[in-house]
Design an enzyme around this catalytic site. Structure first.
Site, mmCIF file in Angstrom:
data_model
loop_
_atom_site.group_PDB
_atom_site.id
_atom_site.type_symbol
_atom_site.label_atom_id
_atom_site.label_comp_id
_atom_site.label_asym_id
_atom_site.label_seq_id
_atom_site.Cartn_x
_atom_site.Cartn_y
_atom_site.Cartn_z
ATOM 1 N N LYS A 2 -5.235 3.055 -2.782
ATOM 2 C CA LYS A 2 -4.492 2.402 -1.693
ATOM 3 C C LYS A 2 -5.405 2.127 -0.489
ATOM 4 O O LYS A 2 -5.308 1.083 0.137
ATOM 5 C CB LYS A 2 -3.282 3.251 -1.274
ATOM 6 C CG LYS A 2 -2.191 3.379 -2.356
ATOM 7 C CD LYS A 2 -1.560 2.039 -2.709
ATOM 8 C CE LYS A 2 -0.343 2.187 -3.615
ATOM 9 N NZ LYS A 2 0.219 0.891 -4.044
ATOM 10 N N SER A 36 0.864 -1.177 0.000
ATOM 11 C CA SER A 36 0.000 0.000 0.000
ATOM 12 C C SER A 36 0.900 1.226 0.000
ATOM 13 O O SER A 36 1.848 1.321 -0.800
ATOM 14 C CB SER A 36 -0.911 -0.060 1.229
ATOM 15 O OG SER A 36 -1.634 1.117 1.410
ATOM 16 N N TYR A 91 -4.704 8.341 -5.988
ATOM 17 C CA TYR A 91 -3.722 7.352 -5.507
ATOM 18 C C TYR A 91 -4.150 6.823 -4.140
ATOM 19 O O TYR A 91 -4.155 5.615 -3.893
ATOM 20 C CB TYR A 91 -2.344 8.028 -5.444
ATOM 21 C CG TYR A 91 -1.190 7.142 -5.043
ATOM 22 C CD1 TYR A 91 -0.624 6.248 -5.960
ATOM 23 C CD2 TYR A 91 -0.637 7.200 -3.768
ATOM 24 C CE1 TYR A 91 0.453 5.441 -5.599
ATOM 25 C CE2 TYR A 91 0.432 6.404 -3.399
ATOM 26 C CZ TYR A 91 0.981 5.532 -4.318
ATOM 27 O OH TYR A 91 2.048 4.737 -3.963
HETATM 28 N N1 LIG Z 1 8.630 4.338 -3.810
HETATM 29 C C1 LIG Z 1 7.835 4.895 -2.942
HETATM 30 O O1 LIG Z 1 8.128 5.961 -2.383
HETATM 31 C C2 LIG Z 1 6.548 4.219 -2.590
HETATM 32 C C3 LIG Z 1 5.851 4.699 -1.472
HETATM 33 C C4 LIG Z 1 4.646 4.100 -1.122
HETATM 34 C C5 LIG Z 1 4.163 3.061 -1.881
HETATM 35 N N2 LIG Z 1 4.850 2.621 -2.984
HETATM 36 C C6 LIG Z 1 4.264 1.514 -3.758
HETATM 37 O O2 LIG Z 1 5.271 0.557 -3.994
HETATM 38 C C7 LIG Z 1 4.910 -0.205 -5.145
HETATM 39 C C8 LIG Z 1 6.131 -0.363 -6.034
HETATM 40 O O3 LIG Z 1 6.492 0.884 -6.563
HETATM 41 P P1 LIG Z 1 8.009 1.370 -6.652
HETATM 42 O O4 LIG Z 1 8.163 2.464 -5.694
HETATM 43 O O5 LIG Z 1 8.916 0.217 -6.600
HETATM 44 O O6 LIG Z 1 7.986 2.055 -8.103
HETATM 45 P P2 LIG Z 1 8.611 1.620 -9.491
HETATM 46 O O7 LIG Z 1 10.085 1.519 -9.389
HETATM 47 O O8 LIG Z 1 8.038 2.570 -10.488
HETATM 48 O O9 LIG Z 1 8.035 0.157 -9.727
HETATM 49 C C9 LIG Z 1 6.693 -0.081 -10.037
HETATM 50 C C10 LIG Z 1 6.594 -1.359 -10.821
HETATM 51 O O10 LIG Z 1 5.199 -1.629 -11.051
HETATM 52 C C11 LIG Z 1 5.058 -2.025 -12.391
HETATM 53 N N3 LIG Z 1 3.725 -1.813 -12.915
HETATM 54 C C12 LIG Z 1 3.022 -0.666 -13.052
HETATM 55 N N4 LIG Z 1 1.828 -0.922 -13.597
HETATM 56 C C13 LIG Z 1 1.773 -2.259 -13.807
HETATM 57 C C14 LIG Z 1 0.799 -3.140 -14.335
HETATM 58 N N5 LIG Z 1 -0.388 -2.704 -14.793
HETATM 59 N N6 LIG Z 1 1.070 -4.473 -14.378
HETATM 60 C C15 LIG Z 1 2.252 -4.941 -13.938
HETATM 61 N N7 LIG Z 1 3.234 -4.163 -13.459
HETATM 62 C C16 LIG Z 1 2.986 -2.839 -13.391
HETATM 63 C C17 LIG Z 1 6.079 -1.216 -13.146
HETATM 64 O O11 LIG Z 1 6.291 -1.864 -14.376
HETATM 65 P P3 LIG Z 1 6.817 -1.107 -15.693
HETATM 66 O O12 LIG Z 1 8.270 -1.155 -15.508
HETATM 67 O O13 LIG Z 1 6.279 -1.935 -16.813
HETATM 68 O O14 LIG Z 1 6.235 0.282 -15.648
HETATM 69 C C18 LIG Z 1 7.262 -1.273 -12.191
HETATM 70 O O15 LIG Z 1 8.009 -2.431 -12.400
HETATM 71 C C19 LIG Z 1 3.747 0.532 -5.799
HETATM 72 O O16 LIG Z 1 2.550 -0.144 -5.510
HETATM 73 C C20 LIG Z 1 3.769 1.907 -5.140
HETATM 74 O O17 LIG Z 1 2.505 2.501 -5.117
HETATM 75 C C21 LIG Z 1 6.023 3.177 -3.340
#
Ligand SMILES: NC(=O)c1ccc[n+]([C@@H]2O[C@H](COP(=O)([O-])OP(=O)(O)OC[C@H]3O[C@@H](n4cnc5c(N)ncnc54)[C@H](OP(=O)(O)O)[C@@H]3O)[C@@H](O)[C@H]2O)c1
Length: 278
Positions: free
Chosen positions: A153, A135, A149
């Site tokens: 979540k 989340s 967003y």
């Molecule tokens: N980083 C933060 O600060 C943070 C904070 C709170 C929550 N989150 C959550 O953590 C999770 C991971 O994000 P991250 O921070 O690691 O960002 P990230 O580096 O942008 O990674 C997100 C991944 O999700 C994939 N994705 C997006 N849409 C998709 C779909 N329809 N089907 C399959 N894969 C998909 C992307 O694939 P592509 O490469 O194909 O785009 C990418 O590999 C997310 O749910 C995000 O909301 C992150």
């Protein structure tokens, strides 16, 4: 015993780091992504027999079941599901179109739902499993520009909290992870989405893109450290139902929960005044 992980969105960030941490712990990983070349590239340094790649766009319901079947065909079971795939859509609510919001929810909420629906029969049959739904801090508190967003979540949090009661009798536990800012590609200019329209009244407050893009590359959280914790959480007999990750997140959540409790107490007698008499 070596566990089998099923991780969504392994192309970068927390998903790639989680797949890597699970492999380093001696587990096997079904690494899924909508772009398999990107997924393979992100994990090329840990390629081997314990890692298989499966195509899965989580927003596409019909892909979830075949992806899970492919995973079971290779490794025979799924012990840990990590619903990680997601992206950010930022902007004042009034500036976001219904289509933009629906697209976000298709990935960030329905994606979680589709993959849980496909994996739960496997875990129920095994009478064991762990589901880790990623989340956000924005899944606990609301922030400016995060209406869509946060809505997705919060929905994932509500689904997780409710389904947890239904599946615990089968040895399945659901953990929601609520990260603060982590250094991933989430706010990268190619990934983050911003409202396609602008309303004059809001311009004085500054643009969402200017406010959020500045955080990219400067986030305090380390996805590799978070992933090591996820490996530990997956091994717990009684894992937390909600895990707030990062000191920035704690600094926001603690006072927010305390303020909520204070408000609840302040209105307790008003709340009780709604009770009917028999
Ligand atoms: N980083 C933060 O600060 C943070 C904070 C709170 C929550 N989150 C959550 O953590 C999770 C991971 O994000 P991250 O921070 O690691 O960002 P990230 O580096 O942008 O990674 C997100 C991944 O999700 C994939 N994705 C997006 N849409 C998709 C779909 N329809 N089907 C399959 N894969 C998909 C992307 O694939 P592509 O490469 O194909 O785009 C990418 O590999 C997310 O749910 C995000 O909301 C992150």
């Amino acid at each position: 015993m070596s566990k089998v992980w099923f991780v969504t969105g392994v192309g970068s960030g927390i998903g790639a780091a989680t797949a890597r941490a699970a492999l380093q712990a001696g587990d096997r990983v079904v690494a899924t992504g909508r772009n398999l070349d990107k997924a393979r590239n992100a994990l090329r340094d840990v390629a081997g027999e314990s890692l298989v790649f499966v195509q899965l766009d989580v927003a596409n319901e019909v892909q979830a079941k075949p992806a899970v079947e492919a995973a079971v065909k290779v490794f025979g079971r799924i012990d840990v599901l990590v619903n990680n795939a997601g992206y950010s859509l930022l902007g004042n609510f009034e500036e976001l179109s219904t289509v933009e919001i629906e697209r976000l929810i298709a990935t960030n909420f329905y994606g979680v739902m589709h993959v849980m629906r496909a994996v739960l029969p496997v875990m129920r049959k095994q009478r064991s499993g762990r589901i880790i739904n990623v989340s956000s801090l924005a899944g606990i508190v609301g922030f400016k520009h995060c209406g869509a967003y946060s809505a997705a979540k919060f929905a994932a949090e509500g689904l997780s909290a409710s389904v947890a009661h239904e599946v615990e009798p089968f040895g399945i536990k659901i953990v929601v992870v609520e990260p603060g800012f982590f250094r991933t590609d989430l706010l990268d200019a190619h990934n983050a989405r911003y409202a396609g329209s602008a309303i004059e009244d809001y311009t004085g407050e500054g643009k969402a893109e200017a406010m959020w893009s500045g955080h990219h590359g400067k986030q305090q959280g380390d996805p590799a450290k978070l992933s090591d914790i996820l490996v530990k959480i997956a091994a717990m007999e009684n894992p937390p139902r909600q895990f707030v990750a990062g000191s920035d997140a704690l600094a926001v959540v603690k006072p927010a929960l305390e303020a909520r409790l204070e408000e609840l107490r302040a209105y307790e007698s008003l709340s009780k005044s709604t009770d009917g008499s028999f």
